[in-house]
Design a protein around this motif. Structure first.
Motif, PDB file in Angstrom:
ATOM      1  N   SER B 153       0.795  -1.222   0.000  1.00 34.38           N
ATOM      2  CA  SER B 153       0.000   0.000   0.000  1.00 34.38           C
ATOM      3  C   SER B 153       0.832   1.278   0.000  1.00 34.38           C
ATOM      4  O   SER B 153       0.307   2.343  -0.318  1.00 34.38           O
ATOM      5  CB  SER B 153      -0.923   0.034   1.215  1.00 34.38           C
ATOM      6  N   ASN B 155       1.743   2.902   2.561  1.00 38.56           N
ATOM      7  CA  ASN B 155       1.092   3.749   3.545  1.00 38.56           C
ATOM      8  C   ASN B 155       1.599   3.307   4.911  1.00 38.56           C
ATOM      9  O   ASN B 155       1.672   2.121   5.195  1.00 38.56           O
ATOM     10  CB  ASN B 155      -0.427   3.549   3.443  1.00 38.56           C
ATOM     11  N   LYS B 156       1.970   4.289   5.745  1.00 39.32           N
ATOM     12  CA  LYS B 156       2.581   3.904   7.030  1.00 39.32           C
ATOM     13  C   LYS B 156       1.601   3.153   7.913  1.00 39.32           C
ATOM     14  O   LYS B 156       1.966   2.206   8.595  1.00 39.32           O
ATOM     15  CB  LYS B 156       3.100   5.148   7.736  1.00 39.32           C
ATOM     16  N   TYR B 157       0.356   3.602   7.901  1.00 39.94           N
ATOM     17  CA  TYR B 157      -0.645   2.896   8.714  1.00 39.94           C
ATOM     18  C   TYR B 157      -0.792   1.462   8.244  1.00 39.94           C
ATOM     19  O   TYR B 157      -0.861   0.535   9.052  1.00 39.94           O
ATOM     20  CB  TYR B 157      -2.001   3.598   8.611  1.00 39.94           C
ATOM     21  N   LEU B 159       1.372  -0.335   6.613  1.00 44.17           N
ATOM     22  CA  LEU B 159       2.570  -1.133   6.885  1.00 44.17           C
ATOM     23  C   LEU B 159       2.572  -1.594   8.334  1.00 44.17           C
ATOM     24  O   LEU B 159       2.765  -2.782   8.621  1.00 44.17           O
ATOM     25  CB  LEU B 159       3.823  -0.310   6.585  1.00 44.17           C
ATOM     26  N   ARG B 164       1.914  -5.685  12.410  1.00 52.53           N
ATOM     27  CA  ARG B 164       1.269  -6.068  13.655  1.00 52.53           C
ATOM     28  C   ARG B 164       0.411  -7.300  13.453  1.00 52.53           C
ATOM     29  O   ARG B 164       0.437  -8.236  14.245  1.00 52.53           O
ATOM     30  CB  ARG B 164       0.331  -4.950  14.093  1.00 52.53           C
ATOM     31  N   VAL B 241      -6.085   3.891  11.663  1.00 52.29           N
ATOM     32  CA  VAL B 241      -7.095   4.157  10.644  1.00 52.29           C
ATOM     33  C   VAL B 241      -7.861   2.876  10.319  1.00 52.29           C
ATOM     34  O   VAL B 241      -8.939   2.660  10.830  1.00 52.29           O
ATOM     35  CB  VAL B 241      -6.486   4.752   9.370  1.00 52.29           C
ATOM     36  N   GLU B 247      -5.937   1.416   2.463  1.00 54.85           N
ATOM     37  CA  GLU B 247      -5.940   1.941   1.104  1.00 54.85           C
ATOM     38  C   GLU B 247      -6.856   1.161   0.169  1.00 54.85           C
ATOM     39  O   GLU B 247      -6.933   1.473  -1.010  1.00 54.85           O
ATOM     40  CB  GLU B 247      -4.521   1.934   0.533  1.00 54.85           C
TER      41      GLU B 247
END
Lengths: 117, 353
Positions: B153, B155-157, B159, B164, B241, B247
């Motif tokens: 993605s 995207n940090k969130y 990743l 996790r 998020v 995404e």
């Protein structure tokens, strides 16, 4: 007799076909018209800084390593459990030795804090 | 018609029925979950589309098909598109060895072709000798979809959510795998029909009573493996998020959701088979083969429905774990408990032999 893995093959074909159909159909029906703003990475309303592929905590690697070790050992437990009645107390002692060795490694990982976050 | 063709037709029909049934149960689950949650929170939930909101999943599906899909800038396009497919295919593949409530007997009706009359149809896609091992392998593969989605993605969130999620699934999968070993020790079989047959008779023969600690570990680890509340850390919306599917939009999002729900259904069905007696009604005078096998199927369906309701109930009741608590609980409580219980069961089995 039908080979026992044939139905699994049928299921694989059905599942892959379904996934491919869904993705292609939604791509065709959705008609993407990307713009710069639309394809920007989501960042709670802020412009994103840099790329996402940065460094991340090494903890995740540690957990992965411990998982692989223990998971392979768990895979050993399955055949052992399957023929356990033939093994009897011999099998019990063998597995006790195995689990003790394994538990030693686990206890070490626990003690050095590999399991702490 | 040669017996091989007959078998092939039977199995193809079983595969299609199971696949369609899972899709149906998945869409019903999305609705019932929302209605149940609404009921628990003194709301009504979606009740406008059709009677009792029954057409809501259809409306959602059509909406998602026509949604514009986004691929974020800088994303790895191939992995981004492939991830939902991998997730959903592995989820469906792991349903192959689940025994869906014994076997049905086709009644000898005269309009049916002769080979079909009185035929016993196993409600299982494939009765593998390595059954549970196959499941163990595929549940590991399920992590790939999540990791790929999170990584692709850009995207940090996403990743962090993907990382996790994979660490969580690893940790709880171990406990899940260990909680199956006592069942194998007791029944000495990897095949689910044999495990179910081993729990025949009165309901106190069910594994969930004799192997209660394993059952407990199974339910907790299964909840975490299916990423359900209180273990839905991957999509902790207040911090991440939506985790690895931040995404994703349109049908690709739906596929990821579908994978999650199918995993939940598999965990429920497997729990029903391994610990709650599967097709057994728990009453010896009401065998699962009664009424052309429908009794067994209904008993199994009721158990699965109970499991699913339990998952919805958890979501309505419990808050989310913190991540460090989650990892502590998985590694320092569940895994040692499951491992020790294996030794206890092994000792008891050896002493009784």
């Amino acid at each position: 007799m039908l080979p026992v893995y044939v139905p699994i093959l049928i299921l694989a074909v059905v599942a892959i076909g379904f996934a491919a159909f869904t993705i292609v159909a939604s791509h065709l029906l959705g008609q993407p018209r990307p713009t710069d703003a639309k394809s920007a990475v989501y960042e709670c309303g802020m412009p994103a800084i840099g790329t996402a592929r940065e460094r991340f905590p090494i903890k995740f690697y540690l957990v992965c390593m411990i998982f692989i070790l223990l998971d392979v050992d768990a895979a050993f437990l399955y055949p052992w459990a399957l023929i356990y009645p033939q093994l009897g107390w011999f099998g019990f002692v063998e597995m006790l030795v195995f689990m003790t060795l394994l538990g030693g490694g686990f206890a070490y990982a626990w003690k050095v804090g590999a399991l702490d976050w | 018609m040669s017996p091989l063709i007959q078998d092939l037709i039977e199995k193809a029909v079983v595969v299609l029925v199971v696949f369609g049934g899972l899709l149906g149960v998945f869409s019903l689950c999305t609705l019932i979950e929302r209605r149940v949650l609404a009921f628990m929170q003194f709301r009504l939930g979606p009740n406008r589309t059709g009677p009792q909101g029954l057409f809501q999943p259809v409306a959602d599906g059509i909406k998602l098909f026509f949604k514009e899909e986004f691929i974020p800038a800088g994303a790895n396009k191939l992995l981004f598109v492939l991830a939902p497919a991998v997730a959903v295919v592995t989820a469906f593949m792991s349903t192959a060895i689940v025994s869906y409530g014994g076997a049905l007997t086709v009644p000898a009706l005269s309009f049916l072709p002769e080979w079909l009359q009185g035929r016993v149809i196993e409600l299982q896609i494939a009765d593998l000798d390595v059954g549970i091992l196959y499941l163990f392998a595929l549940s590991s593969l399920g992590v790939y979809g999540v990791v790929m989605a999170g990584w692709a993605s850009n995207n940090k969130y996403a990743l962090v959510g993907g990382l996790r999620s994979s660490a969580q699934m690893f940790s709880y999968e171990l406990a899940l795998g260990l909680s199956w070993v006592p069942v194998i020790l007791v029944t000495n079989s990897f095949r689910l029909p044999e495990i179910v047959a081993g729990q025949a008779g009165w309901f106190w023969n069910w594994n969930c009573f004799a192997l209660f600690p394993a059952f407990l570990v199974y339910v907790v680890a299964g909840t975490a493996e299916a990423n359900r509340t209180p273990f839905d850390l991957p999509e902790a919306e207040t911090e991440l998020v939506a985790g690895f599917h931040t995404e994703y939009s349109s049908m690709k999002f739906a596929l990821l959701q579908m994978a999650e729900y199918v995993n939940m259904i598999t965990i429920s069905a497997l729990g029903a088979n391994m610990f709650l007696g599967g097709a057994n009604t728990g009453l010896p005078f009401l065998p699962p083969t009664a009424a052309f096998g429908l009794v067994g199927f209904l008993a199994f369906a009721a158990k699965v429905a109970g499991f699913l309701f339990f998952f919805f109930w958890l979501r309505g009741t419990l808050p989310r774990f913190r991540y460090d608590q989650l990892m502590h609980f998985g590694w320092k409580v569940l895994v040692p408990v499951a491992a020790c219980f294996i030794l206890v069961v092994a000792g008891v089995v050896a002493a009784l032999a």
